[in-house]
Motif scaffolding. Sequence first.
Motif, mmCIF file in Angstrom:
data_model
loop_
_atom_site.group_PDB
_atom_site.id
_atom_site.type_symbol
_atom_site.label_atom_id
_atom_site.label_comp_id
_atom_site.label_asym_id
_atom_site.label_seq_id
_atom_site.Cartn_x
_atom_site.Cartn_y
_atom_site.Cartn_z
ATOM 1 N N VAL A 7 1.088 -1.045 0.263
ATOM 2 C CA VAL A 7 -0.132 0.093 -0.037
ATOM 3 C C VAL A 7 0.863 1.462 0.426
ATOM 4 O O VAL A 7 1.973 1.088 0.835
ATOM 5 C CB VAL A 7 -0.800 -0.319 1.016
ATOM 6 N N GLY A 8 0.634 2.137 -1.206
ATOM 7 C CA GLY A 8 1.069 3.195 -1.223
ATOM 8 C C GLY A 8 2.111 3.529 -2.221
ATOM 9 O O GLY A 8 2.770 2.305 -2.784
ATOM 10 N N ASN A 9 2.909 4.420 -2.789
ATOM 11 C CA ASN A 9 4.344 4.803 -3.141
ATOM 12 C C ASN A 9 3.303 4.110 -4.239
ATOM 13 O O ASN A 9 3.840 3.938 -5.629
ATOM 14 C CB ASN A 9 5.383 3.379 -3.124
ATOM 15 N N THR A 10 2.445 4.616 -4.663
ATOM 16 C CA THR A 10 1.212 4.644 -6.350
ATOM 17 C C THR A 10 2.180 6.002 -7.127
ATOM 18 O O THR A 10 2.474 6.916 -6.941
ATOM 19 C CB THR A 10 -0.060 4.848 -6.077
ATOM 20 N N PRO A 11 2.021 5.351 -8.376
ATOM 21 C CA PRO A 11 2.332 6.129 -9.609
ATOM 22 C C PRO A 11 2.065 7.267 -10.078
ATOM 23 O O PRO A 11 0.435 7.775 -9.545
ATOM 24 C CB PRO A 11 2.355 5.238 -10.737
ATOM 25 N N LEU A 12 2.327 8.792 -10.896
ATOM 26 C CA LEU A 12 1.980 9.878 -11.302
ATOM 27 C C LEU A 12 1.788 9.357 -12.987
ATOM 28 O O LEU A 12 2.748 9.115 -13.092
ATOM 29 C CB LEU A 12 2.397 10.660 -10.522
ATOM 30 N N PRO A 155 1.369 10.278 4.241
ATOM 31 C CA PRO A 155 1.857 9.421 4.145
ATOM 32 C C PRO A 155 2.086 9.355 2.474
ATOM 33 O O PRO A 155 3.260 10.013 1.390
ATOM 34 C CB PRO A 155 1.815 8.156 4.497
ATOM 35 N N MET A 156 0.866 10.112 2.285
ATOM 36 C CA MET A 156 0.142 9.645 0.583
ATOM 37 C C MET A 156 0.529 11.425 -0.068
ATOM 38 O O MET A 156 1.489 12.065 -0.888
ATOM 39 C CB MET A 156 -1.016 9.901 -0.084
ATOM 40 N N ALA A 157 0.725 12.283 1.013
ATOM 41 C CA ALA A 157 1.168 13.995 0.688
ATOM 42 C C ALA A 157 2.319 14.048 0.306
ATOM 43 O O ALA A 157 2.925 14.863 -0.400
ATOM 44 C CB ALA A 157 0.409 14.809 1.801
ATOM 45 N N LEU A 183 -4.833 15.539 3.034
ATOM 46 C CA LEU A 183 -3.458 15.985 2.001
ATOM 47 C C LEU A 183 -3.093 17.291 1.486
ATOM 48 O O LEU A 183 -2.431 17.761 1.759
ATOM 49 C CB LEU A 183 -4.032 15.406 0.592
ATOM 50 N N SER A 184 -4.177 17.974 1.454
ATOM 51 C CA SER A 184 -4.694 19.767 1.666
ATOM 52 C C SER A 184 -3.399 19.868 2.766
ATOM 53 O O SER A 184 -2.664 21.197 2.437
ATOM 54 C CB SER A 184 -5.792 20.574 2.006
ATOM 55 N N ALA A 185 -3.594 19.301 4.214
ATOM 56 C CA ALA A 185 -3.347 20.091 5.615
ATOM 57 C C ALA A 185 -1.748 19.924 5.127
ATOM 58 O O ALA A 185 -1.048 21.114 5.896
ATOM 59 C CB ALA A 185 -3.612 18.917 6.713
ATOM 60 N N VAL A 186 -0.772 19.034 4.850
ATOM 61 C CA VAL A 186 0.110 18.027 4.379
ATOM 62 C C VAL A 186 0.903 18.685 3.522
ATOM 63 O O VAL A 186 1.728 19.922 3.663
ATOM 64 C CB VAL A 186 0.396 17.305 4.423
ATOM 65 N N LEU A 187 -0.055 18.920 2.630
ATOM 66 C CA LEU A 187 0.138 19.697 0.656
ATOM 67 C C LEU A 187 1.204 21.617 1.070
ATOM 68 O O LEU A 187 1.841 22.096 1.247
ATOM 69 C CB LEU A 187 -0.165 19.748 0.325
ATOM 70 N N ARG A 188 -0.031 21.804 2.086
ATOM 71 C CA ARG A 188 -0.293 23.707 2.060
ATOM 72 C C ARG A 188 0.797 23.763 3.335
ATOM 73 O O ARG A 188 0.927 24.661 3.441
ATOM 74 C CB ARG A 188 -1.487 24.389 2.515
#
Length: 350
Positions: A7-12, A155-157, A183-188
Amino acid sequence: MRLPLVVGNTPLVRIDRPFTADDRGFWAKLEGFNPGGIKDRPALHMVRRARERGDLADGARIVESTSGTLGLGLALAGIAYGHPVTLVSDPGMEPLMQRMLRAYGAELHTVDQPCREGGWQEARRRAVRHILAGDPGAYCPDQYHNPDNVAAYAPMAHEVLEQTGGLDVLVCSVGTGGHSAGLSAVLRDHHPHLRVVGVDAVGSTIFGQPARPRLMRGLGSSILPRNVAYATFDEVHWVAPAEAVWACRRLAATTYASGGWSVGAVGLVASWVARTSAPGTRIVAVFPDGPQRYFDTVYNDEFCRNNGLLDVDPRSDPDLIEHPSHREVTRWTRCTTVADPAGPTAVRRR
């Protein structure tokens, strides 16, 4: 205990033509590369945290309401941590999903009538409470209101930051509110001027529209989840089922990167954001799952024809309303006033 490492480390993947020009595309985060989809992340995290707090004893039953994807994640968590899993859904769950959940060892209950207030979701939640009352040791993660659902996406962020080096716009669907808030909390923290675009379903009440019966699964809600962080959104778009189907099928045929209702809705909106933003704007769109579970719905011509979902080409631009309360939307529409229906304030972002 066998903690999954898959689970995780999914591609873009880069999405541009035929949706946008080459210099105005967006990056799609393909969460369908997780075993069950994006909700593997919160399922594992919520169960792990409940065990750490002592809310979930060894071998105790996990009981939850689901339209499908979280159910797959909880089935995975049940296997990993040694818990039986009971899931409550409704007749809208795809037959393929029902068979998959049972194959993964989950016990499945289906409610047969929606509630007058809260629809199928409230009916499912009442059934969950009834099951919990009969099993005092059982635990419900309560995905709609559990802050661990939000925290699971940190972790996804960080994956997104590592993969992109930075971003300007995040486009994501809104259902429980978990991944948009997390996501937005970490990315911001890293990009304070990040623009966040929420994608909801026509007929969903999350952003102040009246609740109506909804064909689409995985986004939208008939209740108001506490995990929705209204202040984080710069704007919201509502998308109708036929528009999502069009985008799903076009994504599949032209990029091979597609999925279900949420993916179609997010892809449609992210393409518009890319077309209308300056060249070089770094846009990330979250694709929550892959196409496999939608064999009987999105990718089934008979189902789509019976529900009037074929031969409907979305307009190139959404309608615009000034406030969610101004009128009921029936097609792709955007609004830059984001209001919490449960409170008197509205956050005007742009």
